[in-house]
Design a protein around this motif. Sequence first.
Motif, PDB file in Angstrom:
ATOM      1  N   THR A 262       0.852  -1.181   0.000  1.00 44.41           N
ATOM      2  CA  THR A 262       0.000   0.000   0.000  1.00 44.41           C
ATOM      3  C   THR A 262       0.887   1.230   0.000  1.00 44.41           C
ATOM      4  O   THR A 262       1.812   1.331   0.810  1.00 44.41           O
ATOM      5  CB  THR A 262      -0.901   0.008   1.251  1.00 44.41           C
ATOM      6  OG1 THR A 262      -1.667  -1.195   1.248  1.00 44.41           O
ATOM      7  CG2 THR A 262      -1.829   1.193   1.227  1.00 44.41           C
ATOM      8  N   ASN A 263       0.665   2.170  -0.903  1.00 44.93           N
ATOM      9  CA  ASN A 263       1.521   3.336  -1.058  1.00 44.93           C
ATOM     10  C   ASN A 263       1.658   4.102   0.257  1.00 44.93           C
ATOM     11  O   ASN A 263       0.669   4.503   0.863  1.00 44.93           O
ATOM     12  CB  ASN A 263       0.953   4.261  -2.132  1.00 44.93           C
ATOM     13  CG  ASN A 263       1.887   5.425  -2.412  1.00 44.93           C
ATOM     14  OD1 ASN A 263       3.105   5.258  -2.388  1.00 44.93           O
ATOM     15  ND2 ASN A 263       1.326   6.580  -2.678  1.00 44.93           N
ATOM     16  N   GLY A 264       2.909   4.290   0.685  1.00 47.12           N
ATOM     17  CA  GLY A 264       3.178   5.066   1.884  1.00 47.12           C
ATOM     18  C   GLY A 264       2.971   4.309   3.178  1.00 47.12           C
ATOM     19  O   GLY A 264       3.205   4.859   4.251  1.00 47.12           O
ATOM     20  N   SER A 265       2.573   3.051   3.129  1.00 46.41           N
ATOM     21  CA  SER A 265       2.292   2.311   4.355  1.00 46.41           C
ATOM     22  C   SER A 265       3.590   1.840   5.007  1.00 46.41           C
ATOM     23  O   SER A 265       4.600   1.629   4.342  1.00 46.41           O
ATOM     24  CB  SER A 265       1.396   1.112   4.058  1.00 46.41           C
ATOM     25  OG  SER A 265       2.074   0.164   3.251  1.00 46.41           O
ATOM     26  N   PHE A 266       3.555   1.691   6.312  1.00 45.46           N
ATOM     27  CA  PHE A 266       4.713   1.174   7.035  1.00 45.46           C
ATOM     28  C   PHE A 266       4.239   0.439   8.281  1.00 45.46           C
ATOM     29  O   PHE A 266       3.111   0.628   8.750  1.00 45.46           O
ATOM     30  CB  PHE A 266       5.680   2.292   7.413  1.00 45.46           C
ATOM     31  CG  PHE A 266       5.196   3.187   8.527  1.00 45.46           C
ATOM     32  CD1 PHE A 266       5.638   2.998   9.833  1.00 45.46           C
ATOM     33  CD2 PHE A 266       4.305   4.222   8.271  1.00 45.46           C
ATOM     34  CE1 PHE A 266       5.187   3.825  10.859  1.00 45.46           C
ATOM     35  CE2 PHE A 266       3.859   5.049   9.284  1.00 45.46           C
ATOM     36  CZ  PHE A 266       4.303   4.845  10.587  1.00 45.46           C
ATOM     37  N   ILE A 267       5.112  -0.410   8.794  1.00 42.10           N
ATOM     38  CA  ILE A 267       4.847  -1.139  10.024  1.00 42.10           C
ATOM     39  C   ILE A 267       6.079  -1.049  10.900  1.00 42.10           C
ATOM     40  O   ILE A 267       7.214  -1.083  10.400  1.00 42.10           O
ATOM     41  CB  ILE A 267       4.474  -2.612   9.735  1.00 42.10           C
ATOM     42  CG1 ILE A 267       4.100  -3.336  11.040  1.00 42.10           C
ATOM     43  CG2 ILE A 267       5.588  -3.343   8.991  1.00 42.10           C
ATOM     44  CD1 ILE A 267       3.515  -4.731  10.813  1.00 42.10           C
ATOM     45  N   ILE A 268       5.885  -0.885  12.200  1.00 44.39           N
ATOM     46  CA  ILE A 268       6.974  -0.934  13.172  1.00 44.39           C
ATOM     47  C   ILE A 268       7.015  -2.352  13.731  1.00 44.39           C
ATOM     48  O   ILE A 268       6.002  -2.879  14.192  1.00 44.39           O
ATOM     49  CB  ILE A 268       6.764   0.083  14.307  1.00 44.39           C
ATOM     50  CG1 ILE A 268       6.858   1.510  13.758  1.00 44.39           C
ATOM     51  CG2 ILE A 268       7.792  -0.122  15.419  1.00 44.39           C
ATOM     52  CD1 ILE A 268       6.590   2.586  14.789  1.00 44.39           C
ATOM     53  N   VAL A 269       8.194  -2.972  13.680  1.00 47.33           N
ATOM     54  CA  VAL A 269       8.348  -4.364  14.089  1.00 47.33           C
ATOM     55  C   VAL A 269       9.388  -4.469  15.195  1.00 47.33           C
ATOM     56  O   VAL A 269      10.400  -3.754  15.194  1.00 47.33           O
ATOM     57  CB  VAL A 269       8.767  -5.247  12.897  1.00 47.33           C
ATOM     58  CG1 VAL A 269       8.947  -6.705  13.339  1.00 47.33           C
ATOM     59  CG2 VAL A 269       7.737  -5.154  11.770  1.00 47.33           C
ATOM     60  N   THR A 270       9.133  -5.357  16.141  1.00 45.76           N
ATOM     61  CA  THR A 270      10.087  -5.685  17.193  1.00 45.76           C
ATOM     62  C   THR A 270       9.988  -7.181  17.434  1.00 45.76           C
ATOM     63  O   THR A 270       9.352  -7.898  16.668  1.00 45.76           O
ATOM     64  CB  THR A 270       9.810  -4.861  18.469  1.00 45.76           C
ATOM     65  OG1 THR A 270      10.885  -5.053  19.403  1.00 45.76           O
ATOM     66  CG2 THR A 270       8.493  -5.252  19.107  1.00 45.76           C
ATOM     67  N   GLY A 271      10.613  -7.680  18.477  1.00 42.43           N
ATOM     68  CA  GLY A 271      10.534  -9.110  18.731  1.00 42.43           C
ATOM     69  C   GLY A 271      11.304  -9.520  19.955  1.00 42.43           C
ATOM     70  O   GLY A 271      12.080  -8.749  20.529  1.00 42.43           O
ATOM     71  N   GLY A 272      11.083 -10.764  20.376  1.00 44.37           N
ATOM     72  CA  GLY A 272      11.778 -11.291  21.544  1.00 44.37           C
ATOM     73  C   GLY A 272      11.087 -12.498  22.122  1.00 44.37           C
ATOM     74  O   GLY A 272      10.127 -13.017  21.543  1.00 44.37           O
ATOM     75  N   ASP A 273      11.580 -12.917  23.280  1.00 44.81           N
ATOM     76  CA  ASP A 273      11.022 -14.093  23.940  1.00 44.81           C
ATOM     77  C   ASP A 273      10.181 -13.686  25.141  1.00 44.81           C
ATOM     78  O   ASP A 273       9.888 -12.495  25.337  1.00 44.81           O
ATOM     79  CB  ASP A 273      12.134 -15.049  24.347  1.00 44.81           C
ATOM     80  CG  ASP A 273      13.130 -14.445  25.336  1.00 44.81           C
ATOM     81  OD1 ASP A 273      12.891 -13.312  25.825  1.00 44.81           O
ATOM     82  OD2 ASP A 273      14.154 -15.099  25.615  1.00 44.81           O
ATOM     83  N   ALA A 274       9.791 -14.675  25.956  1.00 38.32           N
ATOM     84  CA  ALA A 274       8.910 -14.415  27.094  1.00 38.32           C
ATOM     85  C   ALA A 274       9.540 -13.462  28.101  1.00 38.32           C
ATOM     86  O   ALA A 274       8.842 -12.652  28.729  1.00 38.32           O
ATOM     87  CB  ALA A 274       8.536 -15.739  27.765  1.00 38.32           C
ATOM     88  N   ARG A 275      10.852 -13.532  28.264  1.00 47.39           N
ATOM     89  CA  ARG A 275      11.526 -12.637  29.213  1.00 47.39           C
ATOM     90  C   ARG A 275      11.477 -11.192  28.740  1.00 47.39           C
ATOM     91  O   ARG A 275      11.471 -10.259  29.557  1.00 47.39           O
ATOM     92  CB  ARG A 275      12.984 -13.060  29.395  1.00 47.39           C
ATOM     93  CG  ARG A 275      13.201 -14.431  29.998  1.00 47.39           C
ATOM     94  CD  ARG A 275      14.664 -14.804  29.928  1.00 47.39           C
ATOM     95  NE  ARG A 275      15.155 -14.743  28.557  1.00 47.39           N
ATOM     96  CZ  ARG A 275      16.442 -14.737  28.230  1.00 47.39           C
ATOM     97  NH1 ARG A 275      17.368 -14.764  29.169  1.00 47.39           N
ATOM     98  NH2 ARG A 275      16.808 -14.692  26.959  1.00 47.39           N
TER      99      ARG A 275
ATOM    100  N   ALA B   7      14.817 -13.935  16.618  1.00 45.87           N
ATOM    101  CA  ALA B   7      14.519 -12.527  16.332  1.00 45.87           C
ATOM    102  C   ALA B   7      15.686 -11.865  15.628  1.00 45.87           C
ATOM    103  O   ALA B   7      15.498 -11.074  14.691  1.00 45.87           O
ATOM    104  CB  ALA B   7      14.179 -11.789  17.619  1.00 45.87           C
ATOM    105  N   ASN B   8      16.929 -12.167  16.051  1.00 46.55           N
ATOM    106  CA  ASN B   8      18.101 -11.590  15.399  1.00 46.55           C
ATOM    107  C   ASN B   8      18.194 -11.999  13.936  1.00 46.55           C
ATOM    108  O   ASN B   8      18.504 -11.185  13.066  1.00 46.55           O
ATOM    109  CB  ASN B   8      19.374 -12.025  16.119  1.00 46.55           C
ATOM    110  CG  ASN B   8      19.565 -11.316  17.435  1.00 46.55           C
ATOM    111  OD1 ASN B   8      18.991 -11.731  18.436  1.00 46.55           O
ATOM    112  ND2 ASN B   8      20.347 -10.251  17.440  1.00 46.55           N
TER     113      ASN B   8
END
Length: 311
Positions: A3-16, A83-84
């Motif tokens: 979608t033109n101009g769309s973006f998402i912020i992504v992160t990640g990790g485990d339960a801790r 995640a890395n």
Amino acid sequence: MTTNGSFIIVTGGDARYEPLIRELIASVRALEPGAACPIGVIDAGLTDEQVARFRAEGITVVNPPWPVELPAHRLRGRVHLKANLAKLHLPACFPGYETVIWIDADAWVQDWEAIELLRRGAAKGRFAIVAQFGRFSETELRLDWLFGRFARVRSILFKNASRAGLPGSVCRDLATRPTLNAGAYALRSDAPHWASFQDWQKKVLKKGRIFTSDQLAMAGAIYLDGHPVELLPEWCNYIGPWRFDPDKRELVEYYLPNRRLGVVHMAGEDAMRADPSVLRPVLDMDDREHMLSLRYPAWAKTGEAVAATAR
């Protein structure tokens, strides 16, 4: 199809890291432009209950396959390393967005302008990222002095490239290059950089460290393959030294002009990441020392408690 101009912020990790992921999301949501921003999470060891909670809040959670096959003796049960590795495959994990912005879970957003600069850099077809060098670095390059005027280079990229068994010419080319801080970056989903990242990832992971493989792969793609980069100011992914403005109740650059930090990244703050009650010394604008937390909840409700800790 994006979608033109769309973006998402992504992160990640485990339960801790789930509490830190939640703090990052809260910091994004607290800023008006981020209230409706799509957010994605790489599941690298979250519990089923944590995943369900995120999804109930409209967060997209993805548990991708391992992008590179690694033997069990190298992983040693460290599922969080997924995640890395996934950081170099984000368009495949979160399709349909023009731009993907990654922010490590041990970071949070204080000023939305950092997100805007990341987006603008990516819109130019460049890899928008902060390099670890300049006026906030105590040293530009580490050397081990052998004798007389002779020394051995001990830079991060040189050490990791050597450990990964990369050719000597590659190690030498990377030896004096600044490390690209993989804790926050942005890139168009259709950029050719991704394929280059992934090619270097395969080379690096044959012998190299899993944890730092993302930064080394990025260095190969930018410095050796020549993909365009947009180097952003340090306040877009700030890792210290730390200073705060008690009047404005915000973390700022250590030196003039003491600009408000955009992304606060707690890299190296191992104890604080594990325990929100841990404090560290932080100077105010008059060089008075305060014992403070760098975690987001402390700055979402600073108030008079900050001034009361001055000593």
